[in-house]
Design a protein around this motif. Structure first.
Motif, PDB file in Angstrom:
ATOM      1  N   MET A 247       0.825  -1.201   0.000  1.00  0.00           N
ATOM      2  CA  MET A 247       0.000   0.000   0.000  1.00  0.00           C
ATOM      3  C   MET A 247       0.862   1.255   0.000  1.00  0.00           C
ATOM      4  O   MET A 247       0.466   2.289  -0.550  1.00  0.00           O
ATOM      5  CB  MET A 247      -0.944  -0.016   1.202  1.00  0.00           C
ATOM      6  N   LEU A 248       2.038   1.191   0.587  1.00  0.00           N
ATOM      7  CA  LEU A 248       2.974   2.311   0.481  1.00  0.00           C
ATOM      8  C   LEU A 248       3.399   2.485  -0.969  1.00  0.00           C
ATOM      9  O   LEU A 248       3.436   3.611  -1.491  1.00  0.00           O
ATOM     10  CB  LEU A 248       4.199   2.079   1.364  1.00  0.00           C
ATOM     11  N   ASP A 249       3.705   1.378  -1.629  1.00  0.00           N
ATOM     12  CA  ASP A 249       4.066   1.443  -3.048  1.00  0.00           C
ATOM     13  C   ASP A 249       2.928   2.057  -3.863  1.00  0.00           C
ATOM     14  O   ASP A 249       3.161   2.890  -4.750  1.00  0.00           O
ATOM     15  CB  ASP A 249       4.368   0.039  -3.583  1.00  0.00           C
ATOM     16  N   LEU A 250       1.695   1.665  -3.560  1.00  0.00           N
ATOM     17  CA  LEU A 250       0.545   2.194  -4.279  1.00  0.00           C
ATOM     18  C   LEU A 250       0.407   3.693  -4.040  1.00  0.00           C
ATOM     19  O   LEU A 250       0.171   4.465  -4.983  1.00  0.00           O
ATOM     20  CB  LEU A 250      -0.735   1.473  -3.842  1.00  0.00           C
ATOM     21  N   ALA A 251       0.548   4.112  -2.788  1.00  0.00           N
ATOM     22  CA  ALA A 251       0.440   5.536  -2.470  1.00  0.00           C
ATOM     23  C   ALA A 251       1.490   6.345  -3.222  1.00  0.00           C
ATOM     24  O   ALA A 251       1.193   7.415  -3.778  1.00  0.00           O
ATOM     25  CB  ALA A 251       0.590   5.747  -0.965  1.00  0.00           C
ATOM     26  N   LEU A 252       2.710   5.844  -3.270  1.00  0.00           N
ATOM     27  CA  LEU A 252       3.780   6.559  -3.972  1.00  0.00           C
ATOM     28  C   LEU A 252       3.541   6.570  -5.476  1.00  0.00           C
ATOM     29  O   LEU A 252       3.824   7.574  -6.146  1.00  0.00           O
ATOM     30  CB  LEU A 252       5.132   5.926  -3.641  1.00  0.00           C
ATOM     31  N   ASP A 253       3.003   5.486  -6.007  1.00  0.00           N
ATOM     32  CA  ASP A 253       2.675   5.450  -7.438  1.00  0.00           C
ATOM     33  C   ASP A 253       1.614   6.498  -7.774  1.00  0.00           C
ATOM     34  O   ASP A 253       1.732   7.235  -8.762  1.00  0.00           O
ATOM     35  CB  ASP A 253       2.167   4.061  -7.838  1.00  0.00           C
ATOM     36  N   ILE A 254       0.578   6.561  -6.946  1.00  0.00           N
ATOM     37  CA  ILE A 254      -0.478   7.553  -7.160  1.00  0.00           C
ATOM     38  C   ILE A 254       0.104   8.962  -7.080  1.00  0.00           C
ATOM     39  O   ILE A 254      -0.206   9.833  -7.904  1.00  0.00           O
ATOM     40  CB  ILE A 254      -1.604   7.377  -6.116  1.00  0.00           C
ATOM     41  N   TYR A 255       0.929   9.151  -6.098  1.00  0.00           N
ATOM     42  CA  TYR A 255       1.541  10.466  -5.871  1.00  0.00           C
ATOM     43  C   TYR A 255       2.367  10.905  -7.081  1.00  0.00           C
ATOM     44  O   TYR A 255       2.260  12.039  -7.552  1.00  0.00           O
ATOM     45  CB  TYR A 255       2.419  10.383  -4.623  1.00  0.00           C
ATOM     46  N   GLU A 256       3.174   9.991  -7.584  1.00  0.00           N
ATOM     47  CA  GLU A 256       4.048  10.312  -8.718  1.00  0.00           C
ATOM     48  C   GLU A 256       3.248  10.475 -10.009  1.00  0.00           C
ATOM     49  O   GLU A 256       3.537  11.353 -10.824  1.00  0.00           O
ATOM     50  CB  GLU A 256       5.117   9.238  -8.866  1.00  0.00           C
ATOM     51  N   GLU A 257       2.229   9.646 -10.205  1.00  0.00           N
ATOM     52  CA  GLU A 257       1.417   9.732 -11.420  1.00  0.00           C
ATOM     53  C   GLU A 257       0.641  11.039 -11.494  1.00  0.00           C
ATOM     54  O   GLU A 257       0.277  11.499 -12.584  1.00  0.00           O
ATOM     55  CB  GLU A 257       0.458   8.541 -11.481  1.00  0.00           C
ATOM     56  N   ASN A 258       0.390  11.639 -10.352  1.00  0.00           N
ATOM     57  CA  ASN A 258      -0.314  12.919 -10.311  1.00  0.00           C
ATOM     58  C   ASN A 258       0.645  14.103 -10.200  1.00  0.00           C
ATOM     59  O   ASN A 258       0.233  15.210  -9.857  1.00  0.00           O
ATOM     60  CB  ASN A 258      -1.293  12.937  -9.139  1.00  0.00           C
ATOM     61  N   ASP A 259       1.924  13.832 -10.497  1.00  0.00           N
ATOM     62  CA  ASP A 259       2.951  14.881 -10.450  1.00  0.00           C
ATOM     63  C   ASP A 259       2.975  15.592  -9.106  1.00  0.00           C
ATOM     64  O   ASP A 259       3.146  16.824  -9.024  1.00  0.00           O
ATOM     65  CB  ASP A 259       2.729  15.900 -11.576  1.00  0.00           C
ATOM     66  N   GLU A 260       2.783  14.825  -8.031  1.00  0.00           N
ATOM     67  CA  GLU A 260       2.851  15.314  -6.665  1.00  0.00           C
ATOM     68  C   GLU A 260       1.800  16.387  -6.369  1.00  0.00           C
ATOM     69  O   GLU A 260       1.946  17.173  -5.438  1.00  0.00           O
ATOM     70  CB  GLU A 260       4.257  15.841  -6.346  1.00  0.00           C
ATOM     71  N   ASP A 261       0.737  16.416  -7.161  1.00  0.00           N
ATOM     72  CA  ASP A 261      -0.339  17.383  -6.956  1.00  0.00           C
ATOM     73  C   ASP A 261      -1.629  16.614  -6.733  1.00  0.00           C
ATOM     74  O   ASP A 261      -2.313  16.232  -7.674  1.00  0.00           O
ATOM     75  CB  ASP A 261      -0.462  18.313  -8.162  1.00  0.00           C
ATOM     76  N   LEU A 262      -1.972  16.387  -5.480  1.00  0.00           N
ATOM     77  CA  LEU A 262      -3.130  15.562  -5.170  1.00  0.00           C
ATOM     78  C   LEU A 262      -4.308  16.396  -4.658  1.00  0.00           C
ATOM     79  O   LEU A 262      -5.026  15.988  -3.754  1.00  0.00           O
ATOM     80  CB  LEU A 262      -2.756  14.478  -4.164  1.00  0.00           C
TER      81      LEU A 262
END
Length: 288
Positions: A247-262
């Motif tokens: 789930m940490l990997d998933l959170a970081l993937d989401i974070y990076e895919e959104n260019d750190e703008d969530l």
């Protein structure tokens, strides 16, 4: 990785932080890889505690090369005596191979007896305050899963931080979160969000070897993205990853895919609310 100021602590913490419970029973070599990857991706806030099995034993060696580059938080059970808390703290310092904690917290205050014990004479808070005076603790906080407990603690003592579930399901179904954020910010407290990627309590038993007591959002990528966006769009400082490294990997993937703008949009917020009936449900017991 972007960073936010953790309230009046002045610490600049990564928007995604590391829930140390995920390392429980993890082989040391694997734990080393997980921690190294997290640090390389910008995570600088790590949280752990003595009730997380052998997580402290494993996190200590893995985090040692990076200790001067990160912030380390620990906790103790609120119903313990001053002497018990001191023993807890000294053992944690030893296992984590550190001279101090950047944050030390009362852990999961859930009932009146534990709360009153923690705040009373000879209680847990007294031990933590003394440790702060000695330099073993830099900041003092607490975690709570129920709003009434969080609000009473905020009112009772000038804590530096609060750790509380800022979760889409808990927020909309039970209105848990907004008032805690409001009252904490009035006292310039840092806000550490937990359960951002939690869905609900397991309905058919734990699956896919996830050790979390709740079902994490591991099987719906869109819901996971919206849930994490929701949490980080609130007035919080960091979101602690669930107790499973996937789930940490998933959170970081989401974070990076959104260019750190969530930042969640209004359209996305309505989309998220659309998941409540089909994917929501009881996470915590209904608050009193």
């Amino acid at each position: 990785m972007k960073f936010r100021k953790l309230g009046k602590t002045g610490l600049n913490v990564s928007e995604i932080s590391f829930g140390g419970i995920m390392l429980m029973d993890t082989p040391q070599k694997e734990a080393k890889r997980i921690v190294e990857t997290a640090v390389k991706k910008g995570i600088n806030f790590f949280d752990v505690g003595p009730t997380y099995g052998n997580a402290q034993n494993i996190l200590g060696p893995a985090l040692k090369p990076f200790r001067d580059k990160v912030y380390l938080a620990n906790k103790t059970e609120p119903g313990q005596t001053k002497e018990q808390v001191r023993r807890d703290m000294e053992e944690s310092l030893k296992l984590l191979d550190t001279d101090y904690f950047d944050l030390y917290q009362l852990h999961e205050v859930t009932d009146e007896d534990a709360l009153n014990s923690a705040l009373g004479e000879g209680g847990a808070l007294e031990a933590i305050i003394e440790a702060e005076e000695e330099g073993l603790v830099k900041n003092i906080g607490f975690s709570a899963h129920k709003e009434w407990a969080a609000l009473k603690l905020i009112k009772s003592y000038d804590f530096d931080t609060v750790m509380f579930p800022i979760n889409w399901n808990y927020w909309f179904n039970y209105n848990q979160g907004p008032e805690v954020i409001k009252k904490a910010r009035e006292k310039e407290m840092g806000i550490i969000a937990i359960k951002a990627l939690a869905q609900r309590q397991w309905q058919d038993g734990r699956q896919n070897n996830y050790n979390t007591w709740y079902k994490p959002i591991y099987d719906n990528d869109r819901l996971a993205e919206l849930a994490l966006k929701f949490t980080l769009s609130q007035d919080v400082d960091t979101a602690v990853s669930p107790g499973d490294n996937r789930m940490l990997d998933l959170a970081l993937d989401i974070y990076e895919e959104n260019d750190e703008d969530l930042k969640i949009s209004e359209a996305e917020l309505e989309e998220l609310k659309g998941f409540l009936e089909s994917h929501g449900g009881k996470l915590y017991p209904i608050p009193k």
